[in-house]
Design an enzyme around this catalytic site. Structure first.
Site, short mmCIF file in Angstrom:
data_model
loop_
_atom_site.label_atom_id
_atom_site.label_comp_id
_atom_site.label_asym_id
_atom_site.label_seq_id
_atom_site.Cartn_x
_atom_site.Cartn_y
_atom_site.Cartn_z
N GLY A 77 1.67 -1.09 -0.15
CA GLY A 77 0.27 -0.38 -0.15
C GLY A 77 0.84 1.20 -0.21
N MET B 129 -4.34 -7.29 -6.81
CA MET B 129 -3.23 -8.13 -7.68
C MET B 129 -4.79 -9.10 -7.81
SD MET B 129 -0.39 -7.49 -7.50
CE MET B 129 0.36 -9.03 -8.60
N ARG B 130 -5.38 -8.72 -9.06
CA ARG B 130 -6.51 -8.87 -9.54
C ARG B 130 -6.96 -8.33 -10.37
NH1 ARG B 130 -9.31 -12.99 -7.18
NH2 ARG B 130 -11.35 -12.29 -7.97
N LEU C 30 -9.67 -7.21 -13.61
CA LEU C 30 -10.85 -6.98 -13.68
C LEU C 30 -11.88 -7.81 -14.19
CD1 LEU C 30 -10.81 -2.65 -13.03
CD2 LEU C 30 -10.58 -4.86 -11.36
N ASN D 83 -4.20 2.58 -13.14
CA ASN D 83 -4.05 1.52 -12.64
C ASN D 83 -2.15 2.76 -12.44
OD1 ASN D 83 -2.68 -0.91 -11.14
ND2 ASN D 83 -1.69 -1.35 -13.99
N HIS E 140 1.65 0.72 -13.03
CA HIS E 140 2.38 -0.34 -13.52
C HIS E 140 4.43 0.06 -13.86
CE1 HIS E 140 3.36 -4.09 -15.08
NE2 HIS E 140 4.51 -3.62 -15.97
N ASP F 226 -8.44 -1.30 -19.20
CA ASP F 226 -9.37 -1.33 -20.09
C ASP F 226 -9.90 -2.62 -19.89
OD1 ASP F 226 -7.31 -2.47 -21.22
OD2 ASP F 226 -7.44 -1.09 -23.09
N GLU F 227 -9.79 -3.16 -21.12
CA GLU F 227 -10.28 -4.64 -20.25
C GLU F 227 -9.33 -5.71 -20.82
OE1 GLU F 227 -13.54 -6.39 -22.63
OE2 GLU F 227 -14.80 -4.94 -21.91
C1 GRF Z 1 3.79 -1.09 -7.76
O1 GRF Z 1 5.53 -1.64 -7.45
C2 GRF Z 1 2.80 -1.16 -8.29
O2 GRF Z 1 2.99 -0.56 -9.53
C3 GRF Z 1 2.51 -2.23 -8.25
O3 GRF Z 1 2.88 -2.96 -7.73
C4 GRF Z 1 2.98 -2.67 -6.46
C5 GRF Z 1 1.80 -1.86 -5.94
O4 GRF Z 1 3.11 -1.77 -4.54
N1 GRF Z 1 1.03 -2.36 -9.74
P1 GRF Z 1 2.33 -0.47 -3.09
O5 GRF Z 1 1.11 -1.68 -2.42
O6 GRF Z 1 1.64 0.53 -3.68
O7 GRF Z 1 3.34 -0.55 -2.00
#
Ligand code: GRF
Length: 209
Positions: free
Chosen positions: A15, A92-93, A95, A109, A111, A143-144
């Site tokens: 988080g 970690m899902r 959608l 999101n 990444h 998106d999907e």
């Molecule tokens: C981050 O590296 C983010 O880019 C990826 O998952 C990680 C989440 O880290 N999608 P955190 O839970 O926000 O510390």
């Protein structure tokens, strides 16, 4: 003053991106309010952190559940909290299409790579193994397809000699924390337009043109 726009956060773990967003709001850098934080995992540190900050934090466990059913519950909670924007912060899902349709162009999101390079899991490891000299992070609409929607903004970081996944991830994470609030602010400002895959600041047209 117009009402503050509401954000809903979805997370599954540490988080730190959620915390960076909450800190930006507290510091007055981001004019918004976190209306709800939802985790699909009871052990997510981000959920506890949200509680400690006095935010509306809700656990909606996903383990062993049909995706559509779990998503329907998450959608209902987000709607009830009247969120304007849904931010995935280490959620970690995947959608379901129903979820995407419930919030058109309103799910973002982050990444840890410069998409479209290295989508999916272990993006930092992928970058090291490929031998790129520059990588970074991407904030994009969802998106999907996985890690695919239109890009709101990106920040770059160098890959240095001797980097391992740990050192590179830490360098990227620092940029993620700045990028996410910046991207949210941009989207909520209403000053951007989305045309196909392109998200750009609206052009101010001179009169008569
Ligand atoms: C981050 O590296 C983010 O880019 C990826 O998952 C990680 C989440 O880290 N999608 P955190 O839970 O926000 O510390």
């Amino acid at each position: 003053m117009p009402a503050l726009k509401k954000i809903g956060i979805l997370l599954s773990g540490r988080g730190s991106n959620f915390e960076a967003i909450a800190n930006s709001i507290k510091a007055g850098r981001l004019h918004s309010e976190i209306a709800i934080v939802i985790s699909n995992r009871a052990d997510a540190a981000g959920l506890e952190s949200a509680r400690q900050r006095g935010l509306h934090a809700q656990l909606i466990p996903s383990k062993g559940r049909v995706r559509e059913e779990h998503d329907a519950e998450v959608i209902a909670a987000l709607k009830q909290a009247q969120v304007d924007l849904v931010c995935l912060a280490g959620y970690m899902r995947l959608l379901s299409p129903d979820f995407i349709r419930a919030f058109p162009n309103r799910i973002v999101n982050i990444h840890p790579s410069l998409l479209p390079a290295f989508p999916g899991m272990d993006a930092q490891k992928q970058a090291i193994e490929y031998g790129v000299k520059v990588t970074g992070c991407t904030v994009h609409l969802v998106d999907e397809h996985l890690d695919h929607g239109p890009i709101i903004l990106q920040k770059t970081v160098p890959v240095l000699n001797g980097d391992d996944v740990h050192t590179l991830s830490a360098r990227i994470l620092e940029q993620e924390h700045a990028a996410y609030s910046e991207a949210i602010g941009l989207l909520l400002s209403g000053e951007v337009e989305i045309q196909g895959r392109t998200i750009a600041r609206k052009q101010v047209r001179a009169e008569g043109k």
